[in-house]
Motif scaffolding. Structure first.
Motif, PDB file in Angstrom:
ATOM      1  N   ASP A   1       3.448   8.871   6.493  1.00 38.92           N
ATOM      2  CA  ASP A   1       4.040   8.679   7.821  1.00 38.92           C
ATOM      3  C   ASP A   1       3.206   7.717   8.671  1.00 38.92           C
ATOM      4  O   ASP A   1       3.741   6.969   9.476  1.00 38.92           O
ATOM      5  N   GLN A   2       1.890   7.799   8.487  1.00 37.57           N
ATOM      6  CA  GLN A   2       1.010   6.916   9.271  1.00 37.57           C
ATOM      7  C   GLN A   2       1.224   5.451   8.896  1.00 37.57           C
ATOM      8  O   GLN A   2       1.236   4.576   9.756  1.00 37.57           O
ATOM      9  N   ASP A   3       1.369   5.209   7.585  1.00 39.31           N
ATOM     10  CA  ASP A   3       1.630   3.833   7.155  1.00 39.31           C
ATOM     11  C   ASP A   3       2.966   3.355   7.713  1.00 39.31           C
ATOM     12  O   ASP A   3       3.124   2.205   8.094  1.00 39.31           O
ATOM     13  N   ASP A   4       3.921   4.282   7.740  1.00 39.56           N
ATOM     14  CA  ASP A   4       5.236   3.930   8.264  1.00 39.56           C
ATOM     15  C   ASP A   4       5.145   3.601   9.756  1.00 39.56           C
ATOM     16  O   ASP A   4       5.794   2.659  10.237  1.00 39.56           O
ATOM     17  N   ASP A   5       4.321   4.352  10.481  1.00 37.22           N
ATOM     18  CA  ASP A   5       4.123   4.057  11.903  1.00 37.22           C
ATOM     19  C   ASP A   5       3.543   2.650  12.081  1.00 37.22           C
ATOM     20  O   ASP A   5       3.927   1.928  12.999  1.00 37.22           O
ATOM     21  N   GLU A   6       2.624   2.300  11.185  1.00 33.78           N
ATOM     22  CA  GLU A   6       2.009   0.963  11.244  1.00 33.78           C
ATOM     23  C   GLU A   6       3.083  -0.105  11.015  1.00 33.78           C
ATOM     24  O   GLU A   6       3.103  -1.142  11.689  1.00 33.78           O
ATOM     25  N   MET A   7       3.966   0.171  10.060  1.00 31.37           N
ATOM     26  CA  MET A   7       5.053  -0.779   9.787  1.00 31.37           C
ATOM     27  C   MET A   7       5.966  -0.910  11.005  1.00 31.37           C
ATOM     28  O   MET A   7       6.355  -2.023  11.387  1.00 31.37           O
ATOM     29  N   ASP A   8       6.295   0.207  11.631  1.00 29.72           N
ATOM     30  CA  ASP A   8       7.165   0.172  12.816  1.00 29.72           C
ATOM     31  C   ASP A   8       6.523  -0.643  13.933  1.00 29.72           C
ATOM     32  O   ASP A   8       7.215  -1.377  14.650  1.00 29.72           O
ATOM     33  N   LYS A   9       5.222  -0.483  14.066  1.00 24.12           N
ATOM     34  CA  LYS A   9       4.481  -1.212  15.103  1.00 24.12           C
ATOM     35  C   LYS A   9       4.553  -2.721  14.839  1.00 24.12           C
ATOM     36  O   LYS A   9       4.801  -3.509  15.759  1.00 24.12           O
ATOM     37  N   LEU A  10       4.348  -3.107  13.584  1.00 29.20           N
ATOM     38  CA  LEU A  10       4.430  -4.529  13.226  1.00 29.20           C
ATOM     39  C   LEU A  10       5.848  -5.052  13.452  1.00 29.20           C
ATOM     40  O   LEU A  10       6.052  -6.175  13.926  1.00 29.20           O
ATOM     41  N   HIS A  11       6.821  -4.220  13.122  1.00 29.24           N
ATOM     42  CA  HIS A  11       8.211  -4.607  13.311  1.00 29.24           C
ATOM     43  C   HIS A  11       8.521  -4.820  14.801  1.00 29.24           C
ATOM     44  O   HIS A  11       9.145  -5.810  15.187  1.00 29.24           O
ATOM     45  N   ARG A  12       8.035  -3.907  15.624  1.00 28.27           N
ATOM     46  CA  ARG A  12       8.244  -4.062  17.070  1.00 28.27           C
ATOM     47  C   ARG A  12       7.558  -5.324  17.587  1.00 28.27           C
ATOM     48  O   ARG A  12       8.073  -6.014  18.453  1.00 28.27           O
TER      49      ARG A  12
ATOM     50  N   ARG B   1       0.830  -1.213   0.000  1.00 29.04           N
ATOM     51  CA  ARG B   1       0.000   0.000   0.000  1.00 29.04           C
ATOM     52  C   ARG B   1       0.862   1.259   0.000  1.00 29.04           C
ATOM     53  O   ARG B   1       0.604   2.210  -0.746  1.00 29.04           O
ATOM     54  N   ILE B   2       1.913   1.254   0.809  1.00 32.78           N
ATOM     55  CA  ILE B   2       2.758   2.446   0.925  1.00 32.78           C
ATOM     56  C   ILE B   2       3.447   2.724  -0.427  1.00 32.78           C
ATOM     57  O   ILE B   2       3.591   3.876  -0.831  1.00 32.78           O
ATOM     58  N   ILE B   3       3.810   1.675  -1.138  1.00 26.03           N
ATOM     59  CA  ILE B   3       4.488   1.892  -2.429  1.00 26.03           C
ATOM     60  C   ILE B   3       3.472   2.363  -3.488  1.00 26.03           C
ATOM     61  O   ILE B   3       3.773   3.242  -4.290  1.00 26.03           O
ATOM     62  N   GLU B   4       2.269   1.792  -3.429  1.00 28.23           N
ATOM     63  CA  GLU B   4       1.217   2.293  -4.337  1.00 28.23           C
ATOM     64  C   GLU B   4       0.966   3.775  -4.093  1.00 28.23           C
ATOM     65  O   GLU B   4       0.842   4.571  -5.026  1.00 28.23           O
ATOM     66  N   LYS B   5       0.892   4.140  -2.812  1.00 25.56           N
ATOM     67  CA  LYS B   5       0.651   5.548  -2.470  1.00 25.56           C
ATOM     68  C   LYS B   5       1.784   6.432  -2.976  1.00 25.56           C
ATOM     69  O   LYS B   5       1.565   7.550  -3.437  1.00 25.56           O
ATOM     70  N   VAL B   6       3.003   5.920  -2.857  1.00 23.96           N
ATOM     71  CA  VAL B   6       4.159   6.692  -3.333  1.00 23.96           C
ATOM     72  C   VAL B   6       4.023   6.963  -4.833  1.00 23.96           C
ATOM     73  O   VAL B   6       4.310   8.066  -5.297  1.00 23.96           O
ATOM     74  N   GLY B   7       3.566   5.950  -5.568  1.00 27.56           N
ATOM     75  CA  GLY B   7       3.339   6.138  -7.005  1.00 27.56           C
ATOM     76  C   GLY B   7       2.353   7.267  -7.250  1.00 27.56           C
ATOM     77  O   GLY B   7       2.589   8.150  -8.089  1.00 27.56           O
ATOM     78  N   LYS B   8       1.258   7.276  -6.481  1.00 25.15           N
ATOM     79  CA  LYS B   8       0.245   8.339  -6.633  1.00 25.15           C
ATOM     80  C   LYS B   8       0.796   9.707  -6.234  1.00 25.15           C
ATOM     81  O   LYS B   8       0.498  10.721  -6.867  1.00 25.15           O
ATOM     82  N   VAL B   9       1.578   9.717  -5.165  1.00 24.95           N
ATOM     83  CA  VAL B   9       2.170  10.976  -4.698  1.00 24.95           C
ATOM     84  C   VAL B   9       3.068  11.568  -5.789  1.00 24.95           C
ATOM     85  O   VAL B   9       3.029  12.771  -6.070  1.00 24.95           O
ATOM     86  N   ILE B  10       3.843  10.715  -6.445  1.00 24.70           N
ATOM     87  CA  ILE B  10       4.714  11.189  -7.532  1.00 24.70           C
ATOM     88  C   ILE B  10       3.849  11.669  -8.706  1.00 24.70           C
ATOM     89  O   ILE B  10       4.061  12.749  -9.263  1.00 24.70           O
ATOM     90  N   ASP B  11       2.859  10.865  -9.041  1.00 25.35           N
ATOM     91  CA  ASP B  11       2.019  11.143 -10.208  1.00 25.35           C
ATOM     92  C   ASP B  11       1.250  12.444 -10.045  1.00 25.35           C
ATOM     93  O   ASP B  11       1.129  13.230 -10.974  1.00 25.35           O
ATOM     94  N   GLN B  12       0.708  12.646  -8.847  1.00 22.82           N
ATOM     95  CA  GLN B  12      -0.192  13.796  -8.658  1.00 22.82           C
ATOM     96  C   GLN B  12       0.453  14.940  -7.876  1.00 22.82           C
ATOM     97  O   GLN B  12      -0.242  15.873  -7.482  1.00 22.82           O
ATOM     98  N   HIS B  13       1.739  14.843  -7.618  1.00 20.77           N
ATOM     99  CA  HIS B  13       2.465  15.874  -6.842  1.00 20.77           C
ATOM    100  C   HIS B  13       1.687  16.167  -5.564  1.00 20.77           C
ATOM    101  O   HIS B  13       1.460  17.334  -5.204  1.00 20.77           O
ATOM    102  N   ASP B  14       1.306  15.089  -4.893  1.00 24.39           N
ATOM    103  CA  ASP B  14       0.335  15.178  -3.813  1.00 24.39           C
ATOM    104  C   ASP B  14       1.038  15.317  -2.467  1.00 24.39           C
ATOM    105  O   ASP B  14       1.436  14.331  -1.853  1.00 24.39           O
ATOM    106  N   SER B  15       1.168  16.551  -1.988  1.00 24.85           N
ATOM    107  CA  SER B  15       1.940  16.723  -0.754  1.00 24.85           C
ATOM    108  C   SER B  15       1.123  16.319   0.477  1.00 24.85           C
ATOM    109  O   SER B  15       1.691  15.995   1.516  1.00 24.85           O
ATOM    110  N   VAL B  16      -0.196  16.329   0.391  1.00 21.81           N
ATOM    111  CA  VAL B  16      -1.007  15.839   1.514  1.00 21.81           C
ATOM    112  C   VAL B  16      -0.815  14.316   1.648  1.00 21.81           C
ATOM    113  O   VAL B  16      -0.544  13.794   2.724  1.00 21.81           O
ATOM    114  N   GLY B  17      -0.899  13.634   0.518  1.00 19.94           N
ATOM    115  CA  GLY B  17      -0.654  12.185   0.498  1.00 19.94           C
ATOM    116  C   GLY B  17       0.739  11.850   1.002  1.00 19.94           C
ATOM    117  O   GLY B  17       0.944  10.836   1.677  1.00 19.94           O
TER     118      GLY B  17
END
Lengths: 215, 215
Positions: free
Chosen positions: A151-162, A130-146
């Protein structure tokens, strides 16, 4: 000339988006190969990584070519340099999917992940994809909100890692040293993949807003 | 203009060399902090990493500035783009030293590395420090022979890394899961550091020879 330049930029951006799609798919399939001990799928992810590496080379050649022909300055130059960095991040993310697939292959016909941790790895795969798909959209749409939302997805990943680390250390981990090493490395691969995605998102944010996102 | 450009390039290169020196020193001190449980030294490595990050930012700004002012093409452009990549590699190597120091700090007053593996980690620290010093020389002297020789150091690192993994898996590993995880991650940090060094050496080789080194 400006129009030609913007056409070039659009081509570069769409290649980056395409790379993100390939990497996202690689991460999804690597996770499936890992969790279902699917040797054929693991082999596919491993050999498909060449295509991602190739795309990076082509894209970088194209970007250098545009720099040399168009002699961009200021924001345009920064955009091109940022593209080079994003392609390097994406290539590295592809490598991490490749590492996961290689570990799946190495342990075949066994599964590198014990049953009780499979749901967590499934979730890590979902978050990574999901995070990589979102990155594709962020690049495509110059989406600074996205970009910030990543960061939230990254927090979720950190939580799973912990969660992986605490599960292994809760005193009831019955598995081999080999499996402990595998889980430690796998956890790191997913976590690093998300880190690279966040790094790309920050670059897009900077390009769009001319300043760094505040945490 | 060409002279000004070559002055700029020389400045960029000497900053890269300086970064390599800082990273090499960071890796050396991180290893000492790790093996002697030296909290003060670990803290120093952690805080000094900011300086390496800062240097990367300054260097990248400088490089973009030179690109915009001098409008280089062909080889000169490629050299500048390569500098950006080398500074990213060096910054990441600094991060890895930082990770090692953080692990040393986290386990203080204990030592993250059990006694029987300390010689191997000492060797990994020596190889890492040496490989980074060599990278500095390779950049400084455009030394493509030295660039190729780095592969040997990398082989030595891989061998040490394999030794860690086999030691943990030889059936007589008496240590905790926590320590197994720590050793797995530490081994990966040293190995990745050497990988980045090899990657820089390959870039220099390409710049000097106009083709990739054959393995």
């Amino acid at each position: 000339m400006r129009n030609a330049f913007h056409d070039d930029l659009a081509t570069i951006e769409s290649t980056l988006v395409e790379m993100a799609q390939l990497v996202s798919r690689a991460m999804e399939r690597a996770t499936t190969a890992l969790l279902t001990s699917d040797l054929k799928l693991a082999e596919e992810v491993i050999s498909d990584d060449d295509r991602i590496d190739e795309m990076q080379h082509e894209l970088d050649d194209k970007t250098l070519n545009v720099m040399a022909r168009q002699q961009p300055v200021a924001r345009d130059l920064r955009t091109l340099v940022t593209s080079l960095r994003m392609s390097a991040d994406l290539e590295r993310m592809g490598d991490l999917a490749h590492h996961i697939a290689k570990l799946a292959r190495m342990r075949y016909p066994n599964c590198a992940v014990p049953e009780e941790l499979r749901p967590a790895f499934k979730d890590m795969g979902v978050v990574a994809t999901r995070i990589i798909e979102k990155v594709g959209k962020v690049i495509d749409q110059h989406d600074s909100v996205g970009a910030i939302e990543l960061d939230q997805d990254d927090d979720e990943m950190d939580k799973l890692h912990r969660y992986l680390l605490t599960t292994m250390q809760n005193g009831e981990w019955p598995h081999s040293i080999e499996m402990t090493i595998d889980i430690t490395l796998l956890g790191r691969y997913y976590e690093r993949c998300a880190d690279h995605a966040v790094s790309i998102a920050k670059r897009v944010y900077f390009l769009v807003n001319g300043e760094y996102a505040t945490d």
